[in-house]
Scaffold this motif. Structure first.
Motif, PDB file in Angstrom:
ATOM      1  N   ASP A   3       0.853  -1.183   0.000  1.00  0.00           N
ATOM      2  CA  ASP A   3       0.000   0.000   0.000  1.00  0.00           C
ATOM      3  C   ASP A   3       0.894   1.239   0.000  1.00  0.00           C
ATOM      4  O   ASP A   3       1.553   1.541   1.004  1.00  0.00           O
ATOM      5  CB  ASP A   3      -0.905  -0.018   1.236  1.00  0.00           C
ATOM      6  N   PRO A  15       0.405   5.463   2.467  1.00  0.00           N
ATOM      7  CA  PRO A  15       1.122   6.180   3.529  1.00  0.00           C
ATOM      8  C   PRO A  15       2.374   6.903   3.033  1.00  0.00           C
ATOM      9  O   PRO A  15       2.706   7.975   3.540  1.00  0.00           O
ATOM     10  CB  PRO A  15       1.480   5.057   4.517  1.00  0.00           C
ATOM     11  N   THR A  42       2.468   9.771   5.967  1.00  0.00           N
ATOM     12  CA  THR A  42       1.917   9.413   7.272  1.00  0.00           C
ATOM     13  C   THR A  42       2.777   8.353   7.954  1.00  0.00           C
ATOM     14  O   THR A  42       3.829   7.949   7.450  1.00  0.00           O
ATOM     15  CB  THR A  42       0.468   8.924   7.120  1.00  0.00           C
ATOM     16  N   GLY A  56       2.762   5.206   8.366  1.00  0.00           N
ATOM     17  CA  GLY A  56       3.122   3.939   7.747  1.00  0.00           C
ATOM     18  C   GLY A  56       4.166   4.044   6.661  1.00  0.00           C
ATOM     19  O   GLY A  56       4.473   3.054   5.988  1.00  0.00           O
ATOM     20  N   ARG A  57       4.737   5.223   6.484  1.00  0.00           N
ATOM     21  CA  ARG A  57       5.703   5.451   5.405  1.00  0.00           C
ATOM     22  C   ARG A  57       6.909   4.523   5.506  1.00  0.00           C
ATOM     23  O   ARG A  57       7.339   3.909   4.532  1.00  0.00           O
ATOM     24  CB  ARG A  57       6.137   6.902   5.468  1.00  0.00           C
ATOM     25  N   ALA A  62       7.215   1.662   7.076  1.00  0.00           N
ATOM     26  CA  ALA A  62       6.840   0.267   6.856  1.00  0.00           C
ATOM     27  C   ALA A  62       6.694  -0.023   5.372  1.00  0.00           C
ATOM     28  O   ALA A  62       7.062  -1.114   4.894  1.00  0.00           O
ATOM     29  CB  ALA A  62       5.534  -0.047   7.594  1.00  0.00           C
ATOM     30  N   PHE A  63       6.163   0.944   4.610  1.00  0.00           N
ATOM     31  CA  PHE A  63       6.057   0.752   3.166  1.00  0.00           C
ATOM     32  C   PHE A  63       7.443   0.619   2.543  1.00  0.00           C
ATOM     33  O   PHE A  63       7.666  -0.266   1.695  1.00  0.00           O
ATOM     34  CB  PHE A  63       5.311   1.912   2.514  1.00  0.00           C
TER      35      PHE A  63
END
Length: 358
Positions: free
Chosen positions: A12, A15, A20, A22-23, A25-26
């Motif tokens: 995804d 982010p 945001t 979750g950046r 983690a991406f």
């Protein structure tokens, strides 16, 4: 050699685009996907379903035109390899692909070359557009614009995922990056092919930087016929088998090309893939978007952090049948000359075939 894979990851990008929480983690997931299978599903991209649906719909309308109408824009008329390719006239690894397609690139004027200009500059030029489906031009150019914006963001994510500044690749991509779209219709074998011949596209790696594939589901050539389970896009699993990259609504299938693999010294992998033909009486549509740097760019080796460089496998020996060039224009022209021999004979008879070096 990577271990056999069971499924393609889904990432995804939302982010990252929004900045945001979750950046990070991406970026970690992106690094694992590109170092592992080299393929992933991309969600959260913000491209509306209305746009992707419009591109598939105008593609379907074009492919259902009479043959004579489609041949008005046959690519044999274009020294830039643009326009319609009839079924079986594109070649992968020496064999005919069971697909018809339209090739569309950035709308740029044809160049007048001097004696010292590189031959790959001949690739710049106008597209051919069908008279009978005038809406196709606007739909495809809008799709290319949105995917170009997404691609620039993903390239910056690639840099960060490798521990580099976000703008590391900007010099190669900021000016006249290369975009190309294939509108593709896959069909079952024609009469001249044996019934068991199912090469929608033969096994290959993409030659460029990054590819986005929009997939339609298999459908009957009749208006409302059944949709049987059928493999389509398949990705080599690392153990001699294949993973199905089945269509998922709202996603693109994204994969790494050989130029990016070369630039990362193999840390990011360009993975072999193919497309299996649909069963008789059915068709499959897809829209493949290829994004790369300007034609004159040369991708230098990426300065990987030491902890990533230690994870690089021993390099495979060069493939004498498929030399990979770090210079983007050379690599792109090589691919076109090999895959479209009829266009090459008509417009590039003066060009020597590429030599086997990297």
């Amino acid at each position: 050699m990577p271990a056999a894979r069971r499924d393609l990851p889904s990432l995804d990008i939302g982010p990252f685009l929004a900045g945001t929480a979750g950046r990070g983690a991406f970026l970690d997931a992106l690094r694992r996907a590109c170092h592992g299978p080299g393929f992933f599903y991309l969600t959260g991209h913000g491209i509306p379903a209305a746009q992707t649906g419009a591109v598939l719909e105008v593609s379907r309308r074009f492919f259902r035109l009479p043959a004579a109408a489609k041949l008005e824009i046959e690519n044999i008329h274009s020294p830039h390899f643009r326009g319609y390719t009839r079924l079986g006239h594109e070649i992968t690894r020496g064999s005919a692909d069971l697909r018809e397609q339209i090739d569309i690139s950035d709308e740029r004027p044809a160049r007048t070359l001097g004696p010292d200009d590189p031959l790959y500059l001949r690739l710049d030029g106008p597209n051919q557009w069908p008279r009978q489906v005038p809406e196709l031009r606007a739909a495809v150019l809008a799709h290319m614009t949105r995917l170009g914006e997404l691609s620039r963001s993903l390239v910056r994510a690639f840099a960060e995922s490798l521990g580099l500044p976000a703008g590391h690749f900007d010099r190669s991509f900021a000016h006249e990056p290369r975009s190309h779209v294939k509108l593709i219709r896959y069909l079952a074998p024609a009469d001249k092919h044996p019934a068991e011949y199912d090469q929608g596209v033969g096994s290959h790696k993409d030659g460029g930087f990054v590819t986005f594939v929009l997939q339609d589901d298999v459908r009957s050539l009749a208006a409302d016929g059944p949709r049987p389970a059928s493999p389509g896009l398949q990705v080599a699993d690392g153990a001699g088998g294949w993973l199905d990259a089945a269509p998922r609504p709202g996603t693109f299938v994204v994969n790494i090309g050989e130029m990016f693999e070369l630039a990362t010294r193999g840390y990011y992998r360009a993975t072999v893939h193919r497309v299996v033909s649909p069963p008789p009486g059915h068709e499959r549509l897809s829209v493949a978007y290829f994004f790369g740097p300007r034609l004159s760019a040369t991708l230098e080796p990426v300065p990987l952090p030491a902890e990533l460089a230690r994870e690089i496998d021993d390099p495979s020996p060069p493939d004498p049948d498929n030399p990979i060039f770090a210079q983007h224009g050379e690599n792109t022209l090589k691919s076109w000359l090999r895959s479209h021999p009829e266009v090459a004979r008509r417009h590039y008879a003066d060009v020597d075939p590429p030599k086997g070096h990297q």
